[in-house]
Design an enzyme around this catalytic site. Structure first.
Site, PDB file in Angstrom:
ATOM      1  N   ASN A  71       6.526 -42.219 -14.283  1.00  0.00           N
ATOM      2  CA  ASN A  71       7.204 -41.765 -13.069  1.00  0.00           C
ATOM      3  C   ASN A  71       6.904 -42.695 -11.884  1.00  0.00           C
ATOM      4  O   ASN A  71       7.722 -42.838 -10.984  1.00  0.00           O
ATOM      5  CB  ASN A  71       6.770 -40.335 -12.728  1.00  0.00           C
ATOM      6  CG  ASN A  71       7.194 -39.340 -13.807  1.00  0.00           C
ATOM      7  OD1 ASN A  71       8.043 -39.637 -14.639  1.00  0.00           O
ATOM      8  ND2 ASN A  71       6.595 -38.163 -13.800  1.00  0.00           N
ATOM      9  N   GLN A  84      -1.812 -41.846 -22.351  1.00  0.00           N
ATOM     10  CA  GLN A  84      -1.943 -43.171 -21.787  1.00  0.00           C
ATOM     11  C   GLN A  84      -3.207 -43.821 -22.356  1.00  0.00           C
ATOM     12  O   GLN A  84      -3.694 -43.328 -23.372  1.00  0.00           O
ATOM     13  CB  GLN A  84      -1.982 -43.073 -20.272  1.00  0.00           C
ATOM     14  CG  GLN A  84      -0.680 -42.445 -19.710  1.00  0.00           C
ATOM     15  CD  GLN A  84      -0.542 -42.514 -18.201  1.00  0.00           C
ATOM     16  OE1 GLN A  84      -1.358 -43.077 -17.491  1.00  0.00           O
ATOM     17  NE2 GLN A  84       0.532 -41.899 -17.675  1.00  0.00           N
ATOM     18  N   GLU A 124      12.466 -42.261 -17.815  1.00  0.00           N
ATOM     19  CA  GLU A 124      12.862 -40.834 -17.789  1.00  0.00           C
ATOM     20  C   GLU A 124      13.925 -40.541 -16.728  1.00  0.00           C
ATOM     21  O   GLU A 124      13.772 -39.607 -15.919  1.00  0.00           O
ATOM     22  CB  GLU A 124      11.632 -39.934 -17.593  1.00  0.00           C
ATOM     23  CG  GLU A 124      10.695 -39.981 -18.762  1.00  0.00           C
ATOM     24  CD  GLU A 124       9.587 -38.931 -18.742  1.00  0.00           C
ATOM     25  OE1 GLU A 124       9.390 -38.246 -17.725  1.00  0.00           O
ATOM     26  OE2 GLU A 124       8.900 -38.793 -19.776  1.00  0.00           O
ATOM     27  N   GLU A 182       6.263 -42.851 -25.047  1.00  0.00           N
ATOM     28  CA  GLU A 182       5.253 -41.907 -24.541  1.00  0.00           C
ATOM     29  C   GLU A 182       5.086 -40.830 -25.599  1.00  0.00           C
ATOM     30  O   GLU A 182       6.055 -40.128 -25.923  1.00  0.00           O
ATOM     31  CB  GLU A 182       5.666 -41.277 -23.205  1.00  0.00           C
ATOM     32  CG  GLU A 182       5.603 -42.240 -22.042  1.00  0.00           C
ATOM     33  CD  GLU A 182       5.837 -41.577 -20.689  1.00  0.00           C
ATOM     34  OE1 GLU A 182       5.478 -40.393 -20.523  1.00  0.00           O
ATOM     35  OE2 GLU A 182       6.382 -42.263 -19.818  1.00  0.00           O
TER      36      GLU A 182
HETATM   37  O1  AHR Z   1       2.445 -39.946 -18.989  1.00  0.00           O
HETATM   38  C1  AHR Z   1       2.538 -39.090 -17.890  1.00  0.00           C
HETATM   39  C2  AHR Z   1       3.968 -38.933 -17.377  1.00  0.00           C
HETATM   40  O2  AHR Z   1       4.719 -38.248 -18.337  1.00  0.00           O
HETATM   41  C3  AHR Z   1       4.752 -40.184 -17.135  1.00  0.00           C
HETATM   42  O3  AHR Z   1       4.550 -40.727 -15.878  1.00  0.00           O
HETATM   43  C4  AHR Z   1       6.168 -39.727 -17.272  1.00  0.00           C
HETATM   44  O4  AHR Z   1       7.029 -40.741 -17.713  1.00  0.00           O
HETATM   45  C5  AHR Z   1       6.078 -38.560 -18.225  1.00  0.00           C
HETATM   46  O5  AHR Z   1       6.779 -37.465 -17.773  1.00  0.00           O
END
Ligand code: AHR
Length: 509
Positions: free
Chosen positions: A78, A355, A179, A298
């Site tokens: 985000n 992450q 997203e 992700e």
């Molecule tokens: O990984 C955390 C968040 O999850 C990221 O910033 C976003 O792309 C997703 O909604």
């Protein structure tokens, strides 16, 4: 605690001729976002006793190498939808501090693109860069590309050289936003708006470098109301111009329904197969030859429904957010998600564990203190180390259990990877039973690897066990006993709620 009982055996047959596809090393990618403490006090902490001259924490870098991460997506997430890349380059003292709307944080830009490239260089990871298609667009994406990849002789490429980046960064993989289907996204778009913008951005970026590999945003999850029609509309606009469509998925245990949580990979496999079908439908509609591959950029376990103990009320730098502490149960689900990715290695040719450090991450740190491995570190590290080669088709015949979300689900989830050079085979399995050991029988009639090298298991009498700064090695994989090949059949016993890696060779012990 009562002694585990044993289920009837689960079985499958391995044959080296039955091939799913080769594992692209990019399957073992991860993700660094300017979010929480992923960057600041995660990978970057000048003044930490383990920091090098660039402020990168050596203790973290060592763990990143051990984890076996191949690619790293950056700088969001985000965050990227408000990202101004030029704020993050040049002399540090001149870089502005800005508000990051995505995570209600202040961003000092102390760590920027050049520092990220240093980080990649020191860990041997390939960068995967995202451009801002939220508040920005074509021009900004092309300018960033020119700054990063053009050899020199233009204002922007010479600026990079003046900033210390003598050689072009050579970033090949680029995500066209993040997203963009999500109403929470800064600059959220309809599929038509995004499809046009992604196509025009891709076209311009390819004018700079036709060899780039570009990722169009798919859905933020398969539960989005626009799921599948989003992919279809976006690909209609971008099909010839992109190489990948992205998928994002996070799983958590909801209302104590652990049986369904343990079956999360059922949803992930269904998601992958639905996106493959959508891509191939557009391919048919456009009479195209090319296939679009999947970038699962992700994925993880993420407890989104739990309240954040450090709720962010004021604008602050690097707040403690999404610092989920993963249990043994989480690691088993996580391993099963890895199995799901491998089982679709023919089309999932890139993936990013979201992450890398502190934020829903396999590696945790304390500011000024230690770095340690979460439970989820181990399945990833083992898969990256040994899940290289060709995935073999595994058709499981397994006892099942009943779940509220997915109905009857096999207790065994499994995949196998053959190293074509050595003939060695690695079998990855999960036993989803919370109570029963699961006997495993693998018929090895079609492969030439009949000696067990090792069987490592991640399981624990306490399914809630975690690693912490105080007890960083509370949960680690350990050798399982009794695993052997008899008359061409592998016999193993999978502990209840366990992740397992069994390595086989054709070479004498
Ligand atoms: O990984 C955390 C968040 O999850 C990221 O910033 C976003 O792309 C997703 O909604």
């Amino acid at each position: 605690m009562s002694e585990p009982t044993t289920s009837p055996a689960a079985r499958f047959t391995l044959d080296s001729a039955f091939d799913v596809g080769s594992v692209n090393p990019r399957l073992y990618g991860s993700f660094v976002e300017h979010m929480g403490r992923c960057v600041y006090t995660g990978i970057y902490e000048p003044g930490h006793p383990a920091a090098d001259a660039d402020g990168l924490r050596q203790d973290v870098l060592e763990l990143v190498r051990e984890l076996g991460v191949t690619t790293v997506r950056y700088p969001g997430g985000n965050f990227v939808s408000g990202y101004r890349w030029e704020d993050s380059v040049g002399p540090r003292e001149e870089r502005p501090t800005r508000l990051d709307l995505a995570w209600k944080s202040t961003e000092t830009n102390e760590f920027g693109l050049g520092e990220f490239m240093e980080f990649c260089g020191k860990t041997g990871m390939e960068p995967m860069m995202a451009v801002n298609l939220g508040t920005r667009g074509v021009e900004d994406a092309v300018r960033l590309l020119e700054y990063a990849n053009h050899p020199g002789g233009t204002e922007l490429s010479d600026r990079r050289i003046a900033h210390g980046g003598k050689e072009p960064y050579g970033i090949r993989m680029w995500c066209l936003g993040n997203e963009m289907d999500g109403p929470w996204q800064t600059g959220h778009k309809t599929p038509e708006e995004y499809g046009r913008l992604a196509a025009e951005t891709a076209r311009a970026m390819r004018q700079v470098d036709p060899g780039l590999e570009l990722v169009a945003c798919g859905s933020s999850s398969s539960s989005m109301p626009t799921f599948a029609s989003w992919e279809s509309t976006v690909l209609q606009e971008t099909y010839d111009l992109v190489d990948y469509v992205s998928l994002h998925a996070y799983y958590e245990e909801i209302d104590g329904d652990r049986d369904s949580f343990l079956a999360s990979a059922v949803d992930m496999e269904h998601f992958i197969e639905s996106v493959v079908a959508t891509c191939d439908h557009v391919r048919a509609r456009l009479k195209a030859d090319k296939r679009i591959n999947l970038s699962f950029d992700e994925w993880n376990v993420w407890y989104q429904q739990r309240p954040n103990p450090h709720a962010v009320e004021e604008w602050q730098q690097a707040p403690r957010i999404l610092e989920d502490v993963y249990t043994v149960t989480d690691a088993v689900v996580f391993g099963s998600l890895l199995i799901a990715l491998l089982r679709h290695a023919d089309r999932v040719t890139s993936a990013s564990l979201a992450q890398l450090v502190n934020v829903i991450a396999p590696i945790m740190t304390e500011p000024g203190g230690a770095a340690w491995r979460q439970t989820t570190f181990y399945p990833f590290a083992q898969a990256s180390a040994y899940g290289r080669g060709r995935v073999l088709r595994v058709e499981v015949d397994s006892p099942t259990y009943t779940t509220a979300r997915f109905g009857e689900v096999p207790l065994l989830h499994a995949t196998a990877v053959i190293d074509d050079e050595t003939g060695d085979i690695t079998v990855f399995t999960v036993n989803r039973s919370q109570t029963d050991a699961l006997p495993l029988r693998v018929d090895l009639r079609g492969v030439d690897a009949h000696t067990v090298v090792e069987h490592l298991v991640l399981a624990d009498g306490d399914p809630e066990a975690v690693n912490t700064a105080d007890r960083p090695d509370r949960v680690t994989p350990r050798p399982a006993t009794g695993t052997a090949v008899t008359d061409g059949v592998l016999h193993a016993e999978l502990e209840p709620l366990s992740w397992n890696m069994i390595r086989l060779t054709n070479r004498p012990a």
